[in-house]
Design a protein around this motif. Structure first.
Motif, short mmCIF file in Angstrom:
data_model
loop_
_atom_site.label_atom_id
_atom_site.label_comp_id
_atom_site.label_asym_id
_atom_site.label_seq_id
_atom_site.Cartn_x
_atom_site.Cartn_y
_atom_site.Cartn_z
N TYR A 172 7.86 0.68 -22.52
CA TYR A 172 8.25 -0.89 -22.35
C TYR A 172 8.92 -1.23 -23.90
CZ TYR A 172 5.47 -1.33 -18.31
OH TYR A 172 4.88 -1.28 -17.14
N ARG A 173 8.04 -0.78 -25.04
CA ARG A 173 8.60 -1.07 -26.36
C ARG A 173 10.08 -0.53 -26.60
NH1 ARG A 173 10.60 -3.73 -29.73
NH2 ARG A 173 10.07 -3.41 -31.76
N ALA A 174 10.13 0.74 -26.23
CA ALA A 174 11.12 1.32 -26.36
C ALA A 174 12.37 0.69 -25.38
CB ALA A 174 11.31 2.78 -25.95
N ALA A 175 12.07 0.30 -24.49
CA ALA A 175 13.04 -0.47 -23.53
C ALA A 175 13.50 -1.97 -24.14
CB ALA A 175 12.48 -0.79 -22.39
N ALA A 219 14.01 -1.11 -18.46
CA ALA A 219 15.06 -0.81 -19.32
C ALA A 219 16.45 -1.13 -18.30
CB ALA A 219 15.02 0.56 -19.83
N THR A 220 16.32 -0.85 -17.25
CA THR A 220 17.60 -1.22 -16.33
C THR A 220 17.58 -2.66 -16.22
OG1 THR A 220 17.41 0.84 -15.12
CG2 THR A 220 18.38 -1.16 -14.05
N VAL A 221 16.71 -3.46 -15.97
CA VAL A 221 16.67 -4.92 -16.06
C VAL A 221 17.21 -5.49 -17.39
CG1 VAL A 221 15.60 -6.96 -15.40
CG2 VAL A 221 15.15 -4.86 -14.17
N LEU A 222 16.53 -5.14 -18.39
CA LEU A 222 16.88 -5.74 -19.58
C LEU A 222 18.35 -5.15 -20.03
CD1 LEU A 222 13.78 -4.95 -21.86
CD2 LEU A 222 14.40 -7.20 -20.54
N HIS A 238 0.82 -1.26 -0.05
CA HIS A 238 -0.02 -0.07 -0.20
C HIS A 238 0.78 1.43 0.05
CE1 HIS A 238 -3.52 -2.55 0.28
NE2 HIS A 238 -2.98 -3.03 1.49
N LYS A 239 2.19 1.08 0.17
CA LYS A 239 2.91 2.40 0.10
C LYS A 239 3.86 2.14 -1.41
CE LYS A 239 3.96 3.15 4.77
NZ LYS A 239 4.89 2.96 6.06
N ALA A 240 4.39 2.92 -1.96
CA ALA A 240 5.03 3.15 -3.16
C ALA A 240 6.19 1.98 -2.97
CB ALA A 240 5.57 4.37 -3.61
N VAL A 241 6.49 1.41 -3.98
CA VAL A 241 7.62 0.39 -4.18
C VAL A 241 8.81 1.27 -4.62
CG1 VAL A 241 8.66 -1.81 -5.15
CG2 VAL A 241 6.28 -1.63 -4.68
N ASP A 242 10.08 0.82 -3.83
CA ASP A 242 11.11 1.75 -4.57
C ASP A 242 11.63 0.79 -5.77
OD1 ASP A 242 13.75 2.89 -4.83
OD2 ASP A 242 13.92 2.87 -2.68
N GLN A 243 11.26 1.33 -6.70
CA GLN A 243 11.49 0.60 -8.03
C GLN A 243 12.99 0.89 -8.29
OE1 GLN A 243 8.99 0.47 -11.54
NE2 GLN A 243 7.22 0.67 -10.12
N LYS A 269 8.12 0.73 -13.85
CA LYS A 269 7.98 1.82 -14.80
C LYS A 269 8.86 1.57 -16.06
CE LYS A 269 8.79 4.93 -10.84
NZ LYS A 269 9.81 5.73 -9.83
N PRO A 270 8.65 1.94 -17.02
CA PRO A 270 9.49 1.59 -18.47
C PRO A 270 11.09 1.70 -18.06
CG PRO A 270 7.93 2.85 -18.95
CD PRO A 270 7.65 3.05 -17.43
N GLU A 271 11.37 2.65 -17.19
CA GLU A 271 12.91 2.96 -16.87
C GLU A 271 13.51 1.65 -15.83
OE1 GLU A 271 10.84 6.76 -17.34
OE2 GLU A 271 10.36 4.97 -16.04
#
Length: 387
Positions: free
Chosen positions: A117-120, A82-85, A35-40, A77-79
């Motif tokens: 996501y496509r751009a990533a 992108a980091t994981v890929l 219920h709190k924002a995840v530190d992505q 987030k798309p970012e």
């Protein structure tokens, strides 16, 4: 898929994003609501660290597929994606045209995010549609309605080269006629791939308690088998035959990542609760990660990985897994590979009995597959063959 097409299992990377907006009452996957924002950003860094640790164990490999599953990866987030890929590509060689799939829920779909996501690098989306009527979507605990599902399908078809979506059948009160109509409608929206799963009651889920209290009933075995037969007939008639028990595709559009599992290839699992199976020092190892996201995160930040369990498989265990996975496929198993893994041949007497019972069928002289009747009782078929 023709008998002449290559069946190299490939090497896959599975990334598990464990967070969901809500927990579906039928789901027993490792998914968690926060219920709190995840530190992505912090989780993305941890994924990159664990990927590097796994690379040290596997050595150089060519990655043929990446699958971002969950949970609900479309909450990333798309970012983050992108980091994981980027971490996967930095540690292994990415094959030209590698399949990169992201699971998405229609309720968390936005055009801008999809384009991100496509751009990533994501080139395939798997949408959790689950039903094409609002009453059943509500029963299944889904956060979207049919209109949102169709909007998400349209966006995915527009933005990504490849699309799959899931439906669940054998829902309470579902008739073969109703399922056939819904399936024909779904095929009209599908691009080239459908995953069609029978509703099962899993222990530890809200549905398990509700079903035990007789708050609802699901089709019995005979009725479910009829719905399965409808599934096979309708998809085949519309050009999306089953290539695996629950998966249907136009020829050439099969999920390459899932084929890696079913063809008993190798894959690395990264993230909370993820499993991996790959060859290390000449032996097939199983890795199992800590399920609780925050505990996994702490382990990675202190030790470089969140692996808390696993084993080294012996020849019998490898051969049994190969049978169980490979006989799910319409293409069946390579008998020579079974012999290589197990050090023995399958009993020709048992095969003959199962063939007489209409449960298995040979493919030429080199392969064996389960028949549609055998698919329904596959666990029993595998147990009989493996004796």
């Amino acid at each position: 898929m023709t008998d002449s097409e290559p069946r190299a299992p490939g090497f896959g990377v599975y990334i598990h994003w464990p967070f969901c907006a809500a927990k579906c009452p039928y789901c027993d996957f490792n998914s968690h609501v926060r219920h709190k924002a995840v530190d992505q950003e912090r989780f993305a860094r941890a994924f990159a660290v664990e990927i590097a640790t796994m690379r040290a164990r596997t050595g150089p490999r060519t990655v043929t597929s990446i699958f971002l599953g969950g949970g609900t990866p479309s909450l990333m987030k798309p970012e983050t994606v992108a980091t994981v890929l980027g971490a996967v590509e930095a540690n292994w060689t990415l094959a030209p045209g590698a399949e990169i799939t992201l699971e998405a829920n229609p309720s968390s779909v936005e055009a801008e995010r999809f384009r991100g996501y496509r751009a990533a690098g994501v080139n395939r989306v798997s949408l959790g549609v689950q039903a094409l009527n609002d009453r059943d979507l509500k029963f299944l605990g889904r956060l979207h309605n049919v209109a949102e599902a169709l909007h998400a399908i349209g966006l995915a078809r527009e933005i990504f080269p490849r699309l799959s979506f899931d439906l669940i059948y054998a829902r309470p009160g579902q008739t073969p006629q109703a399922w056939e109509a819904e399936l024909v409608e779904a095929i009209g929206h599908a691009a080239d791939h459908l995953s069609l799963y029978q509703l099962t009651i899993e222990e530890g889920t809200p549905f398990h308690a509700l079903h035990a209290a007789r708050k609802f009933t699901i089709p019995d075995g005979e009725h479910a088998a009829e719905l399965y037969a409808v599934t096979q007939a309708v998809t085949a008639a519309h050009g999306l035959p089953a290539y695996e028990i629950s998966n249907h595709a136009r020829p050439g559009a099969e999920s390459r990542h899932n084929l890696t599992y079913w063809r008993y290839g190798e894959y690395v699992g990264v993230g909370p609760g993820a499993h991996g199976r790959f060859v290390e020092d000449g032996r097939r190892v199983v890795t199992v990660a800590e399920r609780m996201p925050e505990t996994w995160l702490g382990l990675v930040e202190t030790s470089g990985h969140g692996i808390t369990g696993g084993e080294v498989l012996n020849r019998t265990e490898e051969a049994d897994e190969f049978l169980l996975m490979g006989l799910r496929l319409g293409e069946g198993i390579d008998l020579a590979r079974y012999e290589m893994l197990s050090g023995k041949t399958l009993s020709s007497a048992r095969i003959a009995i199962l063939q007489e019972e209409g449960l298995v069928a040979p493919i030429g002289n080199s392969r064996l597959k389960a028949t549609p009747a055998g698919m329904i009782v596959l666990d029993a078929v595998v147990a009989d063959l493996a004796r």
